[in-house]
Motif scaffolding. Sequence first.
Motif, PDB file in Angstrom:
ATOM      1  N   GLN A  41       0.836  -1.200   0.000  1.00  0.00           N
ATOM      2  CA  GLN A  41       0.000   0.000   0.000  1.00  0.00           C
ATOM      3  C   GLN A  41       0.872   1.251   0.000  1.00  0.00           C
ATOM      4  O   GLN A  41       1.997   1.246   0.493  1.00  0.00           O
ATOM      5  CB  GLN A  41      -0.954   0.033   1.208  1.00  0.00           C
ATOM      6  CG  GLN A  41      -0.299   0.287   2.548  1.00  0.00           C
ATOM      7  CD  GLN A  41      -1.329   0.519   3.646  1.00  0.00           C
ATOM      8  OE1 GLN A  41      -2.540   0.443   3.434  1.00  0.00           O
ATOM      9  NE2 GLN A  41      -0.851   0.765   4.856  1.00  0.00           N
ATOM     10  N   HIS A  42       0.337   2.317  -0.604  1.00  0.00           N
ATOM     11  CA  HIS A  42       0.949   3.632  -0.510  1.00  0.00           C
ATOM     12  C   HIS A  42      -0.161   4.675  -0.510  1.00  0.00           C
ATOM     13  O   HIS A  42      -1.289   4.397  -0.917  1.00  0.00           O
ATOM     14  CB  HIS A  42       1.945   3.880  -1.654  1.00  0.00           C
ATOM     15  CG  HIS A  42       1.297   4.077  -2.989  1.00  0.00           C
ATOM     16  ND1 HIS A  42       1.296   3.127  -3.980  1.00  0.00           N
ATOM     17  CD2 HIS A  42       0.610   5.141  -3.506  1.00  0.00           C
ATOM     18  CE1 HIS A  42       0.647   3.585  -5.036  1.00  0.00           C
ATOM     19  NE2 HIS A  42       0.226   4.813  -4.785  1.00  0.00           N
ATOM     20  N   SER A  43       0.171   5.872  -0.077  1.00  0.00           N
ATOM     21  CA  SER A  43      -0.789   6.974  -0.094  1.00  0.00           C
ATOM     22  C   SER A  43      -0.028   8.283  -0.013  1.00  0.00           C
ATOM     23  O   SER A  43       1.117   8.319   0.432  1.00  0.00           O
ATOM     24  CB  SER A  43      -1.778   6.877   1.080  1.00  0.00           C
ATOM     25  OG  SER A  43      -1.091   7.006   2.316  1.00  0.00           O
ATOM     26  N   PHE A  57      -5.365  13.948  -3.316  1.00  0.00           N
ATOM     27  CA  PHE A  57      -5.176  12.815  -2.412  1.00  0.00           C
ATOM     28  C   PHE A  57      -5.258  11.521  -3.212  1.00  0.00           C
ATOM     29  O   PHE A  57      -6.141  11.358  -4.057  1.00  0.00           O
ATOM     30  CB  PHE A  57      -6.243  12.816  -1.317  1.00  0.00           C
ATOM     31  CG  PHE A  57      -6.235  11.562  -0.481  1.00  0.00           C
ATOM     32  CD1 PHE A  57      -5.187  11.303   0.381  1.00  0.00           C
ATOM     33  CD2 PHE A  57      -7.272  10.644  -0.564  1.00  0.00           C
ATOM     34  CE1 PHE A  57      -5.163  10.139   1.144  1.00  0.00           C
ATOM     35  CE2 PHE A  57      -7.257   9.483   0.189  1.00  0.00           C
ATOM     36  CZ  PHE A  57      -6.207   9.230   1.053  1.00  0.00           C
ATOM     37  N   HIS A  58      -4.339  10.608  -2.934  1.00  0.00           N
ATOM     38  CA  HIS A  58      -4.310   9.330  -3.647  1.00  0.00           C
ATOM     39  C   HIS A  58      -3.894   8.215  -2.702  1.00  0.00           C
ATOM     40  O   HIS A  58      -3.028   8.408  -1.832  1.00  0.00           O
ATOM     41  CB  HIS A  58      -3.324   9.388  -4.810  1.00  0.00           C
ATOM     42  CG  HIS A  58      -3.069   8.048  -5.437  1.00  0.00           C
ATOM     43  ND1 HIS A  58      -3.978   7.456  -6.282  1.00  0.00           N
ATOM     44  CD2 HIS A  58      -2.029   7.180  -5.309  1.00  0.00           C
ATOM     45  CE1 HIS A  58      -3.505   6.278  -6.663  1.00  0.00           C
ATOM     46  NE2 HIS A  58      -2.328   6.093  -6.085  1.00  0.00           N
ATOM     47  N   THR A  59      -4.517   7.048  -2.838  1.00  0.00           N
ATOM     48  CA  THR A  59      -4.108   5.857  -2.102  1.00  0.00           C
ATOM     49  C   THR A  59      -4.368   4.624  -2.952  1.00  0.00           C
ATOM     50  O   THR A  59      -5.340   4.579  -3.710  1.00  0.00           O
ATOM     51  CB  THR A  59      -4.846   5.742  -0.751  1.00  0.00           C
ATOM     52  OG1 THR A  59      -4.379   4.570  -0.056  1.00  0.00           O
ATOM     53  CG2 THR A  59      -6.361   5.635  -0.942  1.00  0.00           C
ATOM     54  N   SER A  60      -3.479   3.644  -2.861  1.00  0.00           N
ATOM     55  CA  SER A  60      -3.635   2.385  -3.587  1.00  0.00           C
ATOM     56  C   SER A  60      -3.140   1.236  -2.727  1.00  0.00           C
ATOM     57  O   SER A  60      -2.239   1.407  -1.890  1.00  0.00           O
ATOM     58  CB  SER A  60      -2.848   2.387  -4.908  1.00  0.00           C
ATOM     59  OG  SER A  60      -3.447   3.229  -5.864  1.00  0.00           O
ATOM     60  N   SER A  61      -3.717   0.061  -2.934  1.00  0.00           N
ATOM     61  CA  SER A  61      -3.261  -1.138  -2.238  1.00  0.00           C
ATOM     62  C   SER A  61      -3.455  -2.345  -3.145  1.00  0.00           C
ATOM     63  O   SER A  61      -4.312  -2.337  -4.037  1.00  0.00           O
ATOM     64  CB  SER A  61      -4.010  -1.341  -0.918  1.00  0.00           C
ATOM     65  OG  SER A  61      -5.388  -1.568  -1.160  1.00  0.00           O
ATOM     66  N   SER A  76      -7.604   1.401  -5.908  1.00  0.00           N
ATOM     67  CA  SER A  76      -6.911   2.655  -6.164  1.00  0.00           C
ATOM     68  C   SER A  76      -7.909   3.806  -6.105  1.00  0.00           C
ATOM     69  O   SER A  76      -8.942   3.756  -6.775  1.00  0.00           O
ATOM     70  CB  SER A  76      -6.217   2.622  -7.521  1.00  0.00           C
ATOM     71  OG  SER A  76      -5.499   3.825  -7.744  1.00  0.00           O
ATOM     72  N   GLN A  77      -7.611   4.816  -5.300  1.00  0.00           N
ATOM     73  CA  GLN A  77      -8.475   5.991  -5.164  1.00  0.00           C
ATOM     74  C   GLN A  77      -7.674   7.258  -5.454  1.00  0.00           C
ATOM     75  O   GLN A  77      -6.530   7.392  -5.010  1.00  0.00           O
ATOM     76  CB  GLN A  77      -9.048   6.088  -3.742  1.00  0.00           C
ATOM     77  CG  GLN A  77      -9.855   4.889  -3.312  1.00  0.00           C
ATOM     78  CD  GLN A  77     -10.396   5.044  -1.916  1.00  0.00           C
ATOM     79  OE1 GLN A  77     -10.984   6.076  -1.561  1.00  0.00           O
ATOM     80  NE2 GLN A  77     -10.213   4.024  -1.089  1.00  0.00           N
ATOM     81  N   SER A  78      -8.296   8.195  -6.186  1.00  0.00           N
ATOM     82  CA  SER A  78      -7.677   9.489  -6.480  1.00  0.00           C
ATOM     83  C   SER A  78      -8.739  10.579  -6.356  1.00  0.00           C
ATOM     84  O   SER A  78      -9.850  10.415  -6.875  1.00  0.00           O
ATOM     85  CB  SER A  78      -7.084   9.510  -7.893  1.00  0.00           C
ATOM     86  OG  SER A  78      -6.060   8.544  -8.020  1.00  0.00           O
TER      87      SER A  78
END
Length: 211
Positions: A41-43, A57-61, A76-78
């Motif tokens: 995961q990262h964000s 804002f961005h996060t993915s796993s 994945s969210q952006s």
Amino acid sequence: MNETTIIKHLLACLFFSMWYLYSRAQIPVEISAGHAGYYYQHSFATRFHPEKSLGFFHTSSVVIPYDKKRGNEIMSQSYLSYAMSQRWTSGVGTIFTPVNRVRPSVFFQYFHKGKTTSVLIYPRMDIWSEPNFELMGFIEYQGAENKPVNLYARFQYMTTWNRDGHSRSYQYARAGIDTGGIQFGLAANFDQYGCFGTNYSNFGLFGRKVF
């Protein structure tokens, strides 16, 4: 090249391009490996201008189980974000999962970073005819910054529901040490799926760094 590989490449390209464009942002990256699979995961969150409220804002796993019958799980969210205050942020954007593909999404976030402990509460909802309602968050302990070695611990949770009932949940625990800006130690992942909450556990090790 199969669809999963293409998606992984797209996520990697998005991550490194955002890293280049928004180098002011802190980017925590974590990888864990256990007896049942891998997790990544990262964000990151940044403002377009330090004195303005608009940002990104961005996060993915990625969950990669050894059991091929489960299949890999990608999220994945952006978002275009707006800081309403020092601790409260909202945003509108998209979320991608292999099951639902790309859907428009909105979120509200409470984040408080203390000297040793950080708390995040993150409710989210699809803007869709059949929306998912999600609550995610964590509590994280990192210790004092002026010590060469610190304890590190984090409990992270997520639960997603729709009108048919429970869809997806998890509880992730981390316990280890922080030295030289790198955190590593023991990892425990508990994942639940479907109306009956079918559970899969994964115990192993993790490594984490904020870039």
